[in-house]
Design a protein around this motif. Sequence first.
Motif, PDB file in Angstrom:
ATOM      1  N   GLY A  56      44.422  28.269  67.726  1.00  0.00           N
ATOM      2  CA  GLY A  56      43.321  27.554  68.380  1.00  0.00           C
ATOM      3  C   GLY A  56      42.245  28.268  69.576  1.00  0.00           C
ATOM      4  O   GLY A  56      40.811  28.262  69.659  1.00  0.00           O
ATOM      5  N   ALA A  95      38.254  22.690  67.738  1.00  0.00           N
ATOM      6  CA  ALA A  95      39.232  23.465  66.315  1.00  0.00           C
ATOM      7  C   ALA A  95      40.547  24.291  67.596  1.00  0.00           C
ATOM      8  O   ALA A  95      41.806  24.112  66.803  1.00  0.00           O
ATOM      9  N   LEU A  96      40.682  24.732  68.908  1.00  0.00           N
ATOM     10  CA  LEU A  96      41.605  24.587  70.083  1.00  0.00           C
ATOM     11  C   LEU A  96      42.434  23.624  70.248  1.00  0.00           C
ATOM     12  O   LEU A  96      43.873  23.536  69.541  1.00  0.00           O
ATOM     13  N   HIS A 111      32.477  21.971  72.764  1.00  0.00           N
ATOM     14  CA  HIS A 111      32.301  22.930  72.165  1.00  0.00           C
ATOM     15  C   HIS A 111      33.194  23.091  71.230  1.00  0.00           C
ATOM     16  O   HIS A 111      33.554  23.115  70.803  1.00  0.00           O
ATOM     17  N   GLY A 112      32.743  23.879  69.976  1.00  0.00           N
ATOM     18  CA  GLY A 112      32.547  23.977  68.891  1.00  0.00           C
ATOM     19  C   GLY A 112      34.630  24.761  68.927  1.00  0.00           C
ATOM     20  O   GLY A 112      35.423  24.137  68.243  1.00  0.00           O
ATOM     21  N   GLY A 113      34.603  25.510  69.426  1.00  0.00           N
ATOM     22  CA  GLY A 113      36.010  26.276  69.389  1.00  0.00           C
ATOM     23  C   GLY A 113      37.062  25.201  69.878  1.00  0.00           C
ATOM     24  O   GLY A 113      38.332  26.218  69.999  1.00  0.00           O
ATOM     25  N   VAL A 114      36.799  24.734  71.310  1.00  0.00           N
ATOM     26  CA  VAL A 114      38.023  23.624  71.847  1.00  0.00           C
ATOM     27  C   VAL A 114      37.974  22.837  70.813  1.00  0.00           C
ATOM     28  O   VAL A 114      38.904  22.588  70.816  1.00  0.00           O
ATOM     29  N   VAL A 129      46.797  24.036  75.274  1.00  0.00           N
ATOM     30  CA  VAL A 129      46.548  22.798  75.061  1.00  0.00           C
ATOM     31  C   VAL A 129      47.495  22.122  75.586  1.00  0.00           C
ATOM     32  O   VAL A 129      47.120  20.867  75.938  1.00  0.00           O
ATOM     33  N   ASP A 189      44.016  22.749  66.456  1.00  0.00           N
ATOM     34  CA  ASP A 189      45.141  23.526  65.423  1.00  0.00           C
ATOM     35  C   ASP A 189      46.354  23.203  66.305  1.00  0.00           C
ATOM     36  O   ASP A 189      47.825  23.057  65.436  1.00  0.00           O
ATOM     37  N   GLN A 190      46.605  22.687  67.401  1.00  0.00           N
ATOM     38  CA  GLN A 190      47.856  22.131  68.474  1.00  0.00           C
ATOM     39  C   GLN A 190      47.912  21.097  67.996  1.00  0.00           C
ATOM     40  O   GLN A 190      49.921  20.748  67.065  1.00  0.00           O
ATOM     41  N   TYR A 215      34.748  22.219  79.096  1.00  0.00           N
ATOM     42  CA  TYR A 215      34.834  22.102  78.007  1.00  0.00           C
ATOM     43  C   TYR A 215      33.136  22.482  76.857  1.00  0.00           C
ATOM     44  O   TYR A 215      33.446  21.686  75.587  1.00  0.00           O
ATOM     45  N   LEU A 245      38.734  29.290  69.108  1.00  0.00           N
ATOM     46  CA  LEU A 245      37.637  29.485  69.733  1.00  0.00           C
ATOM     47  C   LEU A 245      36.500  30.328  70.548  1.00  0.00           C
ATOM     48  O   LEU A 245      35.706  30.208  70.357  1.00  0.00           O
ATOM     49  N   LEU A 261      43.346  27.761  59.057  1.00  0.00           N
ATOM     50  CA  LEU A 261      42.496  26.168  59.275  1.00  0.00           C
ATOM     51  C   LEU A 261      41.203  26.223  59.086  1.00  0.00           C
ATOM     52  O   LEU A 261      40.626  27.070  59.222  1.00  0.00           O
ATOM     53  N   ILE A 262      40.671  25.430  58.824  1.00  0.00           N
ATOM     54  CA  ILE A 262      39.869  24.894  57.572  1.00  0.00           C
ATOM     55  C   ILE A 262      38.442  23.541  58.844  1.00  0.00           C
ATOM     56  O   ILE A 262      39.823  22.703  59.084  1.00  0.00           O
ATOM     57  N   LEU A 263      37.823  23.848  59.434  1.00  0.00           N
ATOM     58  CA  LEU A 263      37.266  23.005  60.529  1.00  0.00           C
ATOM     59  C   LEU A 263      35.878  22.485  59.992  1.00  0.00           C
ATOM     60  O   LEU A 263      34.995  23.432  59.722  1.00  0.00           O
ATOM     61  N   ARG A 264      35.314  21.471  59.430  1.00  0.00           N
ATOM     62  CA  ARG A 264      34.732  20.599  59.511  1.00  0.00           C
ATOM     63  C   ARG A 264      33.757  20.339  60.049  1.00  0.00           C
ATOM     64  O   ARG A 264      34.670  18.726  60.781  1.00  0.00           O
ATOM     65  N   TYR A 265      32.477  20.548  60.800  1.00  0.00           N
ATOM     66  CA  TYR A 265      32.097  19.552  62.011  1.00  0.00           C
ATOM     67  C   TYR A 265      31.162  18.572  60.930  1.00  0.00           C
ATOM     68  O   TYR A 265      30.331  18.963  60.272  1.00  0.00           O
ATOM     69  N   GLY A 269      28.835  24.262  61.279  1.00  0.00           N
ATOM     70  CA  GLY A 269      29.396  24.044  60.504  1.00  0.00           C
ATOM     71  C   GLY A 269      30.284  23.913  59.777  1.00  0.00           C
ATOM     72  O   GLY A 269      30.924  21.844  60.221  1.00  0.00           O
ATOM     73  N   GLU A 327      25.020  27.210  71.346  1.00  0.00           N
ATOM     74  CA  GLU A 327      26.432  26.675  72.650  1.00  0.00           C
ATOM     75  C   GLU A 327      26.957  28.132  72.817  1.00  0.00           C
ATOM     76  O   GLU A 327      26.357  29.490  72.307  1.00  0.00           O
ATOM     77  N   ASP A 382      34.617  30.912  66.485  1.00  0.00           N
ATOM     78  CA  ASP A 382      33.482  30.248  66.953  1.00  0.00           C
ATOM     79  C   ASP A 382      32.360  30.575  67.506  1.00  0.00           C
ATOM     80  O   ASP A 382      30.956  31.048  67.570  1.00  0.00           O
ATOM     81  N   LEU A 386      33.692  26.296  59.564  1.00  0.00           N
ATOM     82  CA  LEU A 386      34.481  27.050  60.626  1.00  0.00           C
ATOM     83  C   LEU A 386      35.888  28.114  59.650  1.00  0.00           C
ATOM     84  O   LEU A 386      36.693  26.961  59.257  1.00  0.00           O
TER      85      LEU A 386
END
Lengths: 225, 225
Positions: free
Chosen positions: A129, B132-133, B127-130, B88, B136-137, B119, A133, B155-159, A153, A225, A136, A155
């Motif tokens: 993660g 994700a972090l 933060h978008g990456g936080v 985390v 992930d955990q 954060y 971070l 890992l796929i993230l949709r904001y 949007g 960001e 991103d 990642l």
Amino acid sequence: MQRMAGFVQDDVPAEEIARQAALYGPLAQSVRELVDAVIRTEADDADIETAREEIDAITQRLRKQQMAGPYGIRFNGEGHGRPWGNAVVGLRNAIAPPLEIHRDPAGRAWADFRLGAAYEGPPSLVHGGVAALILDQVLGEAAGAGGKPGMTGTLILRYRRGTPLGELRCEAHVDRVEGVKTFAVGHIADAEGVTVEAEGVFILPRWARELLEDEEDGRPPERFE
Amino acid sequence: MQRMAGFVQDDVPAEEIARQAALYGPLAQSVRELVDAVIRTEADDADIETAREEIDAITQRLRKQQMAGPYGIRFNGEGHGRPWGNAVVGLRNAIAPPLEIHRDPAGRAWADFRLGAAYEGPPSLVHGGVAALILDQVLGEAAGAGGKPGMTGTLILRYRRGTPLGELRCEAHVDRVEGVKTFAVGHIADAEGVTVEAEGVFILPRWARELLEDEEDGRPPERFE
């Protein structure tokens, strides 16, 4: 001070910004060392207790005068952003390694950095993660460098192998732009090559686009960001 | 002490683990408060300088006796893991909020937590990456809870919208298992609903599978990160 959705234009002159950076940068760096020491210390119980009491006293003094909320992003009339609270690049944020990200207007961004014990997931490896971070942030900066700052949007992260703690590099570039969407790709690498690959879509959300259009005197921020 | 790819079996009794947790947990918590104060302080320059000097002195005392490298994951003969350095969930890691993750053997994991100024990404947002972090955990813990601990493969993230700093919840569950791959899905939500969705594939890498097979006396760890 002018406010735009949490972006604060405070017209602090460049010279004063440099002075503040020289004051707060070393303070946050000292806290980064403390974070590492707290994870790894094998000091006596009495020393741990004393450390805790002293830290609480320092915090109390620092909090006597403080901002009501998070730092946000401040910028001056020259458009220079100060994302000093940012979790990846924040000069004042001890959670941030911090990354010093280089950018070029062709839509590229990159950073060399070192991750220690505080960024661990599997033993001696960077937390998956944490890799996300950092990617991103760097992909988002590539999108911003290419002229289209946005919020993440989507990642997608592909982990090729474990990323060892230590010296690393992250690189990203804009792959293509489709209307309000900027597609960026990038990776993290160690000395042996790529460990994690990423693709991201960055979008300037409608509320932000409307605010930027309404704000005649405000300058657009360099990034979100 | 038995070593297995950075997993240390140290046979520390449960009672001693509880004592250490009561010693190091509050220390790391004090550092978390300090991290926040360093981002937000508006104290005088002289107070900032003094704080820095005092922090350096504390770090130096804590470092007099310390581990050579990162914390790793320690576990005792009862198989209880102590990922205390984890970015985390690490009890001793001031970068970790830390999340206290609940798990059930049906392959579900969840946590309620609060994220403050440290954060931040976009102003007043996580933060978008936080995000994700944390996902992930929690997705990885769901995979582990379902009986298949692994490292993140994809890992796929949709904001969906910005995640406000403050009180949040993260939930995940195992969607399906295909051989060595466990597919987990989850999200982060605030009081108004889901802000970020995630899908992850978790895989026990070959080197780890071979080590676990070779290690007749060792117990498999509860999870890899």
